[in-house]
Design a protein around this motif. Structure first.
Motif, PDB file in Angstrom:
ATOM      1  N   SER A  83       7.466  -7.472  10.235  1.00 38.43           N
ATOM      2  CA  SER A  83       7.092  -6.188   9.924  1.00 38.43           C
ATOM      3  C   SER A  83       6.421  -5.324  11.197  1.00 38.43           C
ATOM      4  O   SER A  83       6.386  -5.727  12.319  1.00 38.43           O
ATOM      5  CB  SER A  83       6.221  -5.939   8.690  1.00 38.43           C
ATOM      6  OG  SER A  83       5.898  -4.602   8.231  1.00 38.43           O
ATOM      7  N   SER A  84       5.792  -3.921  10.847  1.00 38.62           N
ATOM      8  CA  SER A  84       5.317  -3.350  12.043  1.00 38.62           C
ATOM      9  C   SER A  84       4.139  -2.535  11.391  1.00 38.62           C
ATOM     10  O   SER A  84       4.374  -2.089  10.134  1.00 38.62           O
ATOM     11  CB  SER A  84       6.277  -2.665  12.823  1.00 38.62           C
ATOM     12  OG  SER A  84       6.812  -1.544  12.182  1.00 38.62           O
ATOM     13  N   ARG A  85       3.175  -1.902  12.154  1.00 33.81           N
ATOM     14  CA  ARG A  85       2.311  -1.077  11.575  1.00 33.81           C
ATOM     15  C   ARG A  85       3.092   0.251  11.029  1.00 33.81           C
ATOM     16  O   ARG A  85       2.634   0.901  10.050  1.00 33.81           O
ATOM     17  CB  ARG A  85       1.271  -0.525  12.602  1.00 33.81           C
ATOM     18  CG  ARG A  85       0.274  -1.736  13.035  1.00 33.81           C
ATOM     19  CD  ARG A  85      -0.436  -1.626  14.198  1.00 33.81           C
ATOM     20  NE  ARG A  85      -1.298  -0.237  14.050  1.00 33.81           N
ATOM     21  CZ  ARG A  85      -2.406  -0.053  13.653  1.00 33.81           C
ATOM     22  NH1 ARG A  85      -3.218  -0.999  13.089  1.00 33.81           N
ATOM     23  NH2 ARG A  85      -2.892   1.053  13.330  1.00 33.81           N
ATOM     24  N   ARG A  86       4.039   0.587  11.686  1.00 38.38           N
ATOM     25  CA  ARG A  86       4.785   1.829  11.159  1.00 38.38           C
ATOM     26  C   ARG A  86       5.465   1.516  10.035  1.00 38.38           C
ATOM     27  O   ARG A  86       5.414   2.530   9.093  1.00 38.38           O
ATOM     28  CB  ARG A  86       5.825   2.209  12.327  1.00 38.38           C
ATOM     29  CG  ARG A  86       6.382   3.270  12.060  1.00 38.38           C
ATOM     30  CD  ARG A  86       7.537   3.849  13.235  1.00 38.38           C
ATOM     31  NE  ARG A  86       8.479   2.738  13.359  1.00 38.38           N
ATOM     32  CZ  ARG A  86       9.485   2.588  12.492  1.00 38.38           C
ATOM     33  NH1 ARG A  86       9.710   3.329  11.439  1.00 38.38           N
ATOM     34  NH2 ARG A  86      10.262   1.773  12.772  1.00 38.38           N
ATOM     35  N   THR A  87       6.348   0.521   9.716  1.00 38.31           N
ATOM     36  CA  THR A  87       6.823   0.382   8.556  1.00 38.31           C
ATOM     37  C   THR A  87       6.265  -0.357   7.615  1.00 38.31           C
ATOM     38  O   THR A  87       6.771  -0.272   6.359  1.00 38.31           O
ATOM     39  CB  THR A  87       8.154  -0.561   8.790  1.00 38.31           C
ATOM     40  OG1 THR A  87       7.741  -1.747   9.254  1.00 38.31           O
ATOM     41  CG2 THR A  87       9.079   0.060  10.232  1.00 38.31           C
ATOM     42  N   LEU A  88       5.147  -0.926   7.569  1.00 37.08           N
ATOM     43  CA  LEU A  88       4.234  -1.594   6.683  1.00 37.08           C
ATOM     44  C   LEU A  88       4.100  -0.744   5.300  1.00 37.08           C
ATOM     45  O   LEU A  88       4.275  -1.049   4.167  1.00 37.08           O
ATOM     46  CB  LEU A  88       3.122  -2.251   7.178  1.00 37.08           C
ATOM     47  CG  LEU A  88       2.140  -2.952   6.009  1.00 37.08           C
ATOM     48  CD1 LEU A  88       2.769  -4.049   5.649  1.00 37.08           C
ATOM     49  CD2 LEU A  88       0.935  -3.312   6.711  1.00 37.08           C
ATOM     50  N   PRO A 114      -3.142  -1.444   9.035  1.00 33.70           N
ATOM     51  CA  PRO A 114      -3.728  -0.144   9.171  1.00 33.70           C
ATOM     52  C   PRO A 114      -4.632  -0.425   7.971  1.00 33.70           C
ATOM     53  O   PRO A 114      -4.000  -0.972   6.613  1.00 33.70           O
ATOM     54  CB  PRO A 114      -2.846   1.032   8.715  1.00 33.70           C
ATOM     55  CG  PRO A 114      -1.387   0.073   8.500  1.00 33.70           C
ATOM     56  CD  PRO A 114      -1.447  -1.187   9.076  1.00 33.70           C
ATOM     57  N   ALA A 115      -5.936   0.222   7.684  1.00 31.32           N
ATOM     58  CA  ALA A 115      -6.787   0.260   6.645  1.00 31.32           C
ATOM     59  C   ALA A 115      -6.336   0.580   5.434  1.00 31.32           C
ATOM     60  O   ALA A 115      -6.429   0.063   4.057  1.00 31.32           O
ATOM     61  CB  ALA A 115      -7.841   0.781   6.879  1.00 31.32           C
ATOM     62  N   ALA A 116      -5.359   1.643   5.275  1.00 34.70           N
ATOM     63  CA  ALA A 116      -4.830   2.248   4.163  1.00 34.70           C
ATOM     64  C   ALA A 116      -3.853   1.400   3.491  1.00 34.70           C
ATOM     65  O   ALA A 116      -3.079   2.010   2.533  1.00 34.70           O
ATOM     66  CB  ALA A 116      -4.309   3.677   4.461  1.00 34.70           C
ATOM     67  N   ALA A 117      -3.342   0.228   4.254  1.00 31.39           N
ATOM     68  CA  ALA A 117      -1.978  -0.204   3.657  1.00 31.39           C
ATOM     69  C   ALA A 117      -2.071  -0.905   2.403  1.00 31.39           C
ATOM     70  O   ALA A 117      -1.259  -0.692   1.444  1.00 31.39           O
ATOM     71  CB  ALA A 117      -1.505  -1.370   4.607  1.00 31.39           C
ATOM     72  N   ALA A 118      -3.118  -1.111   1.896  1.00 31.12           N
ATOM     73  CA  ALA A 118      -3.676  -1.564   0.749  1.00 31.12           C
ATOM     74  C   ALA A 118      -4.503  -1.054  -0.278  1.00 31.12           C
ATOM     75  O   ALA A 118      -4.947  -1.403  -1.124  1.00 31.12           O
ATOM     76  CB  ALA A 118      -4.004  -3.216   0.698  1.00 31.12           C
TER      77      ALA A 118
END
Length: 493
Positions: A83-88, A114-118
């Motif tokens: 994965s990547s920070r952009r697509t996560l 990124p902190a907002a991912a979850a």
């Protein structure tokens, strides 16, 4: 008077008495001779060569016996997901949909998550974020059209084995490494069934080619495409990890991570074992034709779902995938399995892609014509030099909607009393006058079936079905069942 028989010649008594002690000694030696112990069992050979449907041979109790005889479960499977920070943020909903314990997954990013991912929903408890540690300067990348991130993704196979998590006593030691992209969705029970057909102690490399002949010609016919998923037995993964970096230095000209992994495995002397349940989906547009003619092998994975139309009409992509997995979770082994039945009294042919759609044709359509994939999609590479050649039999899909079969898509699914009931509703053609719509009064189809259980080592056979005689012009009931021993799937008069 009978003649007296001639007397036998007498042996000399002294030599006979002298030979008795020698004979007694030889007899004692034969009685007390030590018997050779049986050779030790060839554990690996016996396990690797027996049929899957045969029981494992009995072995003396030892500390290794439980590990050698236990059944492979999802707890033995470890996923390495690129994965990547952009697509996560875009891909987490899909991961939450299919990834569940006890399988373990390590998601490799090109930087801290990124902190907002979850933030919106909790992450799966069996998912761990990792940051790739590739030093790009060590591994040159010279392919003119690819991405240097392919090196980082290929090294997941090395970095994952260097982690400590899979060495803990609980859960059990890994047996399989499965590499995939963050936009790959797996049907986990079917993946497990596929892996269970192979001895994990042997060097197995499993996966599938691209659906596109052009993609295979460009990148290679002998490799497993990473989007569909690459399964490697754990001992082979350990060997691959030890030699991977040296291999990467020799293949800077290759396009993707899957090509590099294939090259390294080839150097280790291992070839691909093709498993058609893995799907790269190198296609664009409407892939319903491919899904309606899935082979008998269980569906293992789907990739590139954000590059094709929603799986069900009238839904967005996310809702359609959730709807699809409701059916896949209800009966994983049967999802997309094609069942065909004929109703001679009504002169119709019914083709069911379970959990997805049903097509009803007027007249007798021969089974081989229904097994071919309808070309509802377009090639992955478009343009003047694009080739419309695929790795399966294809069939023309009429542009004129009035000439197509009556088409139904899954509406709901329920289970009870050992049966699974799936309901399919009609998708009416948009550009066809009412009097030209085939079977225009038929609006709903209900399909009843029993859960399909797969047994490793048992041959797969297509199921049969019957159109219930109480069906009307507006509603049709169909029962799916096992075919009789000599039953033919054909129209009978």
């Amino acid at each position: 008077m009978a003649p007296t028989p001639p007397s036998r010649p007498r042996l000399p008594l002294r030599p006979l008495l002298l030979s008795l002690p020698l004979l007694s000694l030889l007899l004692l030696l034969l009685i007390h001779r030590p018997h050779p112990s049986p050779p030790p069992p060839l554990l690996a050979t016996a396990t690797a060569t027996r049929r899957d449907d045969e029981p494992a041979p009995r072995r003396a109790a030892s500390s290794l016996a439980p590990k050698a005889t236990t059944t492979t479960t999802l707890a033995h499977v470890v996923f390495g997901i690129a994965s990547s920070r952009r697509t996560l943020p875009l891909r987490l909903p899909l991961l939450r949909l299919w990834l569940r314990p006890p399988a373990r997954a390590f998601l490799f990013l090109d930087g801290p998550a990124p902190a907002a991912a979850a933030a919106s929903e909790p992450l799966p408890p069996n998912l761990r974020f990792c940051v790739s540690s590739t030093d790009a300067s060590r591994f040159p990348y010279t392919h003119p059209r690819g991405l240097p991130s392919a090196v980082r993704v290929a090294r997941i196979a090395k970095e994952l084995l260097q982690l400590d998590d899979h060495h803990h006593a609980t859960p059990p030691p890994p047996r399989w490494l499965v590499l995939a992209d963050d936009d790959t969705a797996f049907v986990l029970p079917n993946l497990l069934h596929t892996l269970s057909r192979y001895d994990w102690r042997e060097p197995w490399y499993l996966g599938a080619r691209s659906e596109s002949a052009a993609q295979n010609a460009w990148h290679g016919f002998a490799m497993a495409y990473g989007g569909g998923g690459i399964a490697v037995s754990w001992p082979l993964a350990a060997r691959l990890a030890r030699v991977l970096d040296s291999c990467l230095l020799r293949y800077p000209h290759l396009y993707g991570s899957d090509a590099r992994i294939h090259a390294c495995l080839a150097e280790l002397g291992v070839e691909l074992t093709h498993e058609p349940g893995f799907h790269q989906i190198d296609l664009h547009g409407d892939i319903s034709g491919l899904l309606r003619a899935h082979p008998l092998t269980p569906l293992v994975s789907l990739h590139h779902l954000d590059h094709v139309y929603p799986l069900y009409p009238g839904m967005d992509r996310a809702t359609a995938v959730k709807h699809f997995f409701r059916a896949a979770n209800a009966d994983p082994a049967r999802i997309l399995q094609q069942t065909v039945c004929y109703d001679h009294s009504k002169a119709i042919t019914v083709s069911i892609a379970w959990g997805y759609s049903v097509q009803v044709y007027k007249g007798n359509v021969l089974l081989p014509d229904l097994l071919a994939v309808q070309k509802t999609f377009v090639p992955w590479k478009r343009g003047r030099n694009a080739t419309d050649v695929f790795m399966f039999d294809t069939k023309h899909y009429p542009r004129d909607e009035c000439k197509r079969a009556a088409l139904f898509f899954l509406k709901s699914i329920s289970s009870g009393e050992g049966k699974i009931k799936s309901d399919y509703t009609r998708q009416l053609p948009r550009k066809c006058s009412p009097n030209l719509i085939p079977l225009r009064n038929l609006h709903q189809i209900k399909v009843a079936s029993e859960p399909l259980h797969l047994v490793p080592g048992k041959a797969l056979r297509r199921h049969c079905c019957d159109v219930v005689s109480s069906s009307s012009e507006t509603n049709m009931d169909v029962n799916i069942r096992k075919c009789k021993e000599d039953e033919l799937i054909a129209m009978h008069s």
